[in-house]
Design a protein around this motif. Structure first.
Motif, mmCIF file in Angstrom:
data_model
loop_
_atom_site.group_PDB
_atom_site.id
_atom_site.type_symbol
_atom_site.label_atom_id
_atom_site.label_comp_id
_atom_site.label_asym_id
_atom_site.label_seq_id
_atom_site.Cartn_x
_atom_site.Cartn_y
_atom_site.Cartn_z
ATOM 1 N N ALA A 4 0.832 -1.207 0.000
ATOM 2 C CA ALA A 4 0.000 0.000 0.000
ATOM 3 C C ALA A 4 0.866 1.256 0.000
ATOM 4 O O ALA A 4 0.591 2.212 -0.736
ATOM 5 N N GLN A 5 1.918 1.266 0.793
ATOM 6 C CA GLN A 5 2.819 2.413 0.830
ATOM 7 C C GLN A 5 3.518 2.609 -0.507
ATOM 8 O O GLN A 5 3.692 3.741 -0.976
ATOM 9 N N GLN A 6 3.885 1.517 -1.146
ATOM 10 C CA GLN A 6 4.539 1.622 -2.445
ATOM 11 C C GLN A 6 3.579 2.158 -3.505
ATOM 12 O O GLN A 6 3.974 2.975 -4.348
ATOM 13 N N LEU A 7 2.321 1.732 -3.474
ATOM 14 C CA LEU A 7 1.341 2.233 -4.429
ATOM 15 C C LEU A 7 1.129 3.729 -4.240
ATOM 16 O O LEU A 7 1.133 4.498 -5.209
ATOM 17 N N ARG A 33 -5.006 11.770 -13.653
ATOM 18 C CA ARG A 33 -5.516 10.427 -13.981
ATOM 19 C C ARG A 33 -4.465 9.590 -14.704
ATOM 20 O O ARG A 33 -4.301 8.400 -14.418
ATOM 21 N N LEU A 34 -3.755 10.197 -15.648
ATOM 22 C CA LEU A 34 -2.716 9.484 -16.382
ATOM 23 C C LEU A 34 -1.618 9.008 -15.430
ATOM 24 O O LEU A 34 -1.167 7.864 -15.505
ATOM 25 N N GLU A 35 -1.196 9.884 -14.529
ATOM 26 C CA GLU A 35 -0.157 9.528 -13.559
ATOM 27 C C GLU A 35 -0.619 8.357 -12.684
ATOM 28 O O GLU A 35 0.127 7.400 -12.457
ATOM 29 N N VAL A 36 -1.845 8.410 -12.213
ATOM 30 C CA VAL A 36 -2.375 7.338 -11.363
ATOM 31 C C VAL A 36 -2.525 6.052 -12.167
ATOM 32 O O VAL A 36 -2.146 4.975 -11.701
ATOM 33 N N ASP A 37 -3.068 6.140 -13.390
ATOM 34 C CA ASP A 37 -3.225 4.944 -14.224
ATOM 35 C C ASP A 37 -1.885 4.259 -14.472
ATOM 36 O O ASP A 37 -1.769 3.031 -14.380
ATOM 37 N N GLN A 38 -0.858 5.044 -14.785
ATOM 38 C CA GLN A 38 0.470 4.476 -15.027
ATOM 39 C C GLN A 38 1.037 3.856 -13.750
ATOM 40 O O GLN A 38 1.679 2.803 -13.792
ATOM 41 N N PHE A 43 2.251 -1.000 -10.489
ATOM 42 C CA PHE A 43 1.992 -1.733 -9.252
ATOM 43 C C PHE A 43 1.454 -3.127 -9.552
ATOM 44 O O PHE A 43 1.913 -4.124 -8.987
ATOM 45 N N LEU A 44 0.482 -3.210 -10.462
ATOM 46 C CA LEU A 44 -0.113 -4.508 -10.780
ATOM 47 C C LEU A 44 0.871 -5.429 -11.482
ATOM 48 O O LEU A 44 0.798 -6.656 -11.331
ATOM 49 N N ALA A 45 1.798 -4.865 -12.238
ATOM 50 C CA ALA A 45 2.831 -5.691 -12.873
ATOM 51 C C ALA A 45 3.674 -6.390 -11.812
ATOM 52 O O ALA A 45 4.114 -7.526 -11.992
ATOM 53 N N GLY A 48 0.173 -7.824 -8.964
ATOM 54 C CA GLY A 48 -1.087 -8.381 -9.441
ATOM 55 C C GLY A 48 -0.947 -9.817 -9.889
ATOM 56 O O GLY A 48 0.138 -10.407 -9.845
ATOM 57 N N PRO A 49 -2.060 -10.388 -10.316
ATOM 58 C CA PRO A 49 -2.025 -11.764 -10.811
ATOM 59 C C PRO A 49 -1.065 -11.886 -11.992
ATOM 60 O O PRO A 49 -0.974 -10.985 -12.820
ATOM 61 N N GLN A 50 -0.364 -12.964 -12.048
ATOM 62 C CA GLN A 50 0.597 -13.215 -13.115
ATOM 63 C C GLN A 50 0.020 -14.257 -14.072
ATOM 64 O O GLN A 50 -0.835 -15.055 -13.670
ATOM 65 N N PRO A 51 0.459 -14.265 -15.317
ATOM 66 C CA PRO A 51 -0.004 -15.290 -16.245
ATOM 67 C C PRO A 51 0.234 -16.681 -15.653
ATOM 68 O O PRO A 51 1.286 -16.946 -15.075
#
Length: 62
Positions: A4-7, A33-38, A43-45, A48-51
């Motif tokens: 959470a702190q890293q996000l 919004r662009l900054e947050v989306d990126q 963060f998800l990379a 988040g779930p991995q292949p």
């Protein structure tokens, strides 16, 4: 907690620091919004779930 702190750090880092130094003008909603989306994409990379991740999704308890 660390994740959470890293996000939060990802979402705030570039624009917040530049604004604190008065190095850039105030960002508009689109820039924010662009900054947050990126940041969320990064963060998800990492977290988040991995292949091939076959964990079950949580189910509703209602």
């Amino acid at each position: 907690m660390v994740a959470a702190q890293q996000l939060i750090g990802l979402c705030q880092s570039r624009l917040w620091k530049a604004r604190m130094c008065n190095a850039v003008p105030e960002p508009d909603d689109t820039e924010i919004r662009l900054e947050v989306d990126q940041s969320v994409e990064t963060f998800l990379a990492a977290f988040g779930p991995q292949p091939g991740d076959h964990r079950r999704e949580p189910t509703s308890r209602t």
